[in-house]
Design an enzyme around this catalytic site. Structure first.
Site, mmCIF file in Angstrom:
data_model
loop_
_atom_site.group_PDB
_atom_site.id
_atom_site.type_symbol
_atom_site.label_atom_id
_atom_site.label_comp_id
_atom_site.label_asym_id
_atom_site.label_seq_id
_atom_site.Cartn_x
_atom_site.Cartn_y
_atom_site.Cartn_z
ATOM 1 N N ASP A 1 0.831 -1.200 0.000
ATOM 2 C CA ASP A 1 0.000 0.000 0.000
ATOM 3 C C ASP A 1 0.874 1.263 0.000
ATOM 4 O O ASP A 1 1.872 1.327 0.734
ATOM 5 C CB ASP A 1 -0.871 -0.024 1.266
ATOM 6 C CG ASP A 1 -1.984 0.997 1.224
ATOM 7 O OD1 ASP A 1 -2.807 0.927 0.309
ATOM 8 O OD2 ASP A 1 -2.024 1.856 2.123
ATOM 9 N N GLU B 1 2.210 -0.374 -4.818
ATOM 10 C CA GLU B 1 1.263 0.659 -5.253
ATOM 11 C C GLU B 1 2.067 1.952 -5.346
ATOM 12 O O GLU B 1 2.350 2.596 -4.334
ATOM 13 C CB GLU B 1 0.107 0.820 -4.263
ATOM 14 C CG GLU B 1 -0.956 1.768 -4.816
ATOM 15 C CD GLU B 1 -1.856 2.413 -3.759
ATOM 16 O OE1 GLU B 1 -2.862 3.021 -4.146
ATOM 17 O OE2 GLU B 1 -1.544 2.344 -2.558
HETATM 18 C C1 GLC Z 1 -4.164 3.000 -0.825
HETATM 19 C C2 GLC Z 1 -5.386 2.122 -0.852
HETATM 20 C C3 GLC Z 1 -6.567 2.936 -0.426
HETATM 21 C C4 GLC Z 1 -6.337 3.424 0.977
HETATM 22 C C5 GLC Z 1 -5.039 4.213 1.068
HETATM 23 C C6 GLC Z 1 -4.623 4.430 2.490
HETATM 24 O O1 GLC Z 1 -4.205 3.993 -1.768
HETATM 25 O O2 GLC Z 1 -5.546 1.562 -2.118
HETATM 26 O O3 GLC Z 1 -7.765 2.225 -0.504
HETATM 27 O O4 GLC Z 1 -7.407 4.246 1.378
HETATM 28 O O5 GLC Z 1 -3.975 3.514 0.460
HETATM 29 O O6 GLC Z 1 -4.208 3.246 3.082
#
Ligand code: GLC
Length: 552
Positions: free
Chosen positions: A219, A275
């Site tokens: 994440d 991500e």
């Molecule tokens: C990422 C996740 C999202 C979440 C954020 C904070 O972007 O995909 O859903 O709200 O991180 O953890």
């Protein structure tokens, strides 16, 4: 003990299964509810693995299932080594992994290293501990600015709206102290300059590798480090790019080199997907040998329905990834983005280019046609592909949720200016004519209401219809699995009129028509699959086809 290992059904990628895997994203709260409490769970997912196997995916990525107060749908973790009772138990997780492996599918879990929940024991301890204590040094506590420290320590904004600082409980001292949270107040950012934090996460990786997972989706992987001194960010509103003092700092690479060593020490079977929402060449820096295996390709997902835009994204992605020997990933939706049928049905104007926005109106018929074509485009590209649950059914974005059912903290933190992401997180429709559409037992109430019109979009209904989105996905994945052109990374553009994308991978050709004119296909084209009927050898606007061109 590790569950018995199984090889993917078509182990044709010598460099590793993940280089061309199709990964299905399960937003676990909304996938399948076995016990009727309205929330999806592990048993529900276990019961639907046959669906995923039949769909033809290689791996399942499960969004956070850890103990959590669910302030951000589980992206607020209170215990990284246990399953939230809403979803089941650790034994359920082990059983799920074993079942998935027995069906030849891998399991990837979501790891959330940037922040914990405010209910995490570390953060509770930090609040109860004095300023400057070891417990506080695991997070970012700072003195406020202005008289008595009444103002936040810097001007950083939360990605969910509002300031990214919340005052610590009053300890009677001045100036006031605040803690940093790039997301919700309930998600305090960890201090990754503190070695204790890094050691903890390497141990968490080990824990889940022991449980038997095959990989980790990381994440907000590029946010972990903050520029020393936490300086103001002058460019708010003008440049949301990579130069924010909490984004893409050089030291983050050392963290992932350490994580890679953790999995390599254990035989190198598990893989990472970061991500990382950055331009392609900056993503590629995370994919250098010894760092992450793959990264989620936001650039492609965020481009509008425009041939030049998509072509540029494909070229930039392929070139930057090839330079570091990493496979590309291709994505059109996830649990944060508007549904593809909504996104692609918007007019091509500046507002619609903000792919995060749910504010622009959308033409659903057009959106469905384009989402079908987009599926054939992205599933034909070399590398790995992600499918967000429900996109294979063509589920629309649900826009008319009442404020009292909305749960995304974005909605609350922006005072409703941003409706948030609940509209792409509606529980899956499986069967039947009325809610809960087989998501849970008859009579149960899903945590977000499902539109009555989804009776036509259930898995059962679409499985019976050879023209449905589900049939298109199933057919596409079956061809992707068996066609020799889809193996490996070969890719070449072919000439095509303006507004079209035409390419080949070995003998497999893909044509996508984003123009307003019919696109003639080669005379002897033998169609394998098309997103809309091909008549007279011509591909209609907003359509795509896979075909072979036999040599005369
Ligand atoms: C990422 C996740 C999202 C979440 C954020 C904070 O972007 O995909 O859903 O709200 O991180 O953890």
């Amino acid at each position: 003990m590790r569950p018995a290992e199984t090889e993917p059904k078509v182990p044709r990628s010598p460099g590793g299964w993940w280089r061309e895997a199709v990964v299905y994203q399960v937003y676990i709260r909304s996938f399948a509810d076995s016990n009727g409490d309205g929330v999806g769970d592990i048993e529900g997912l276990r019961g639907r693995l046959g669906y995923l196997e039949e769909l033809g995916v290689d791996a399942v990525w499960i969004t956070p299932w850890y103990r959590s107060p669910m302030a951000d749908g589980g992206y607020d973790v209170a215990d990284y080594r246990d399953i939230d009772p809403l979803f089941g138990t650790l034994d359920d997780a082990r059983a799920l992994i074993a079942d998935a492996h027995a069906r030849g599918m891998r399991v990837i879990v979501d790891i959330v290293p940037n922040h914990t929940s405010s209910e995490h024991p570390w953060f509770r301890e930090a609040l109860a501990s004095p300023r400057g204590s070891a417990a506080r040094l695991r997070y970012h506590f700072r003195d406020g600015r202005g008289p008595a420290g009444a103002e936040p320590p810097n001007n950083w904004q939360s990605l969910f709206g509002g300031p990214s600082w919340t005052p610590a409980p009053d300890d009677g001292l001045e100036p006031r102290q605040w803690y940093l949270h790039l997301f919700d107040t309930s998600q305090p950012d960890l201090n990754w300059d503190n070695a204790r934090v890094g050691a903890e996460f390497e141990s968490i990786l080990d824990f889940w590798l022991d449980v038997g997972v095959d990989g980790f989706r990381i994440d907000v992987a590029c946010f972990l480090l903050k520029e020393p001194g936490l300086p103001d960010f002058p460019a708010y509103g003008t440049d949301p790019g990579g130069d924010h003092p909490h984004n893409d700092l050089e030291g983050v690479h050392e963290i992932y080199k350490g994580w890679r060593r953790v999995v390599e020490r254990r035989g190198g079977r598990a893989v990472f997907c970061g991500e990382i929402n950055l331009p392609a060449e900056r993503i590629a820096r995370y994919l250098r040998p010894g760092e992450l295996h793959t990264a989620f390709n936001f650039d492609f997902a965020l481009r509008p329905w425009d041939a030049a835009e998509l072509r540029a994204s494909i070229d930039e992605t392929l070139a930057s990834h090839a330079a570091v020997g990493a496979p590309a990933t291709w994505v059109i939706g996830n649990h944060d983005l508007p549904r593809p049928v909504f996104k692609y049905g918007r007019a091509l104007n500046a507002a619609s280019w903000n792919a995060w926005s749910r504010a622009e109106p959308s033409d659903q018929t057009l959106g469905v046609a384009r989402a079908r074509a987009a599926a054939l485009l992205y599933l034909a590209l070399p590398g790995s592909a992600y499918i967000y649950q429900g996109d294979e059914l063509g589920l629309p974005e649900v826009l008319d949720l009442q404020p009292d059912v909305r749960q995304d903290p974005t909605f609350r933190r922006t005072g409703g200016a941003d409706v948030g992401r609940d509209g792409c997180r509606i529980p899956m429709p499986w069967s039947g004519d009325e809610p809960p559409f087989g998501f849970g037992p008859a009579g149960s109430r899903p945590w977000l209401p499902q539109p009555a019109a989804w009776a036509a979009l259930t898995v059962d209904a679409e499985a019976r219809d050879s023209r449905s989105m589900l049939s298109l996905y199933r057919d596409a994945l079956a061809i992707r699995r068996r066609h020799p052109g889809m193996a490996g990374e070969e890719f070449r553009w072919l000439p095509g009129p303006s507004g079209t994308l035409v390419f080949a991978r070995g003998e497999l050709h893909c044509a996508v028509n984003l123009s307003e004119a019919q696109l003639p296909l080669p005379e002897n084209a033998s169609i394998l699959l098309a997103s809309s009927p091909v008549s007279g050898g011509r591909l209609a606007p907003d359509s795509a086809a896979w075909f072979e061109v036999p040599a005369d």
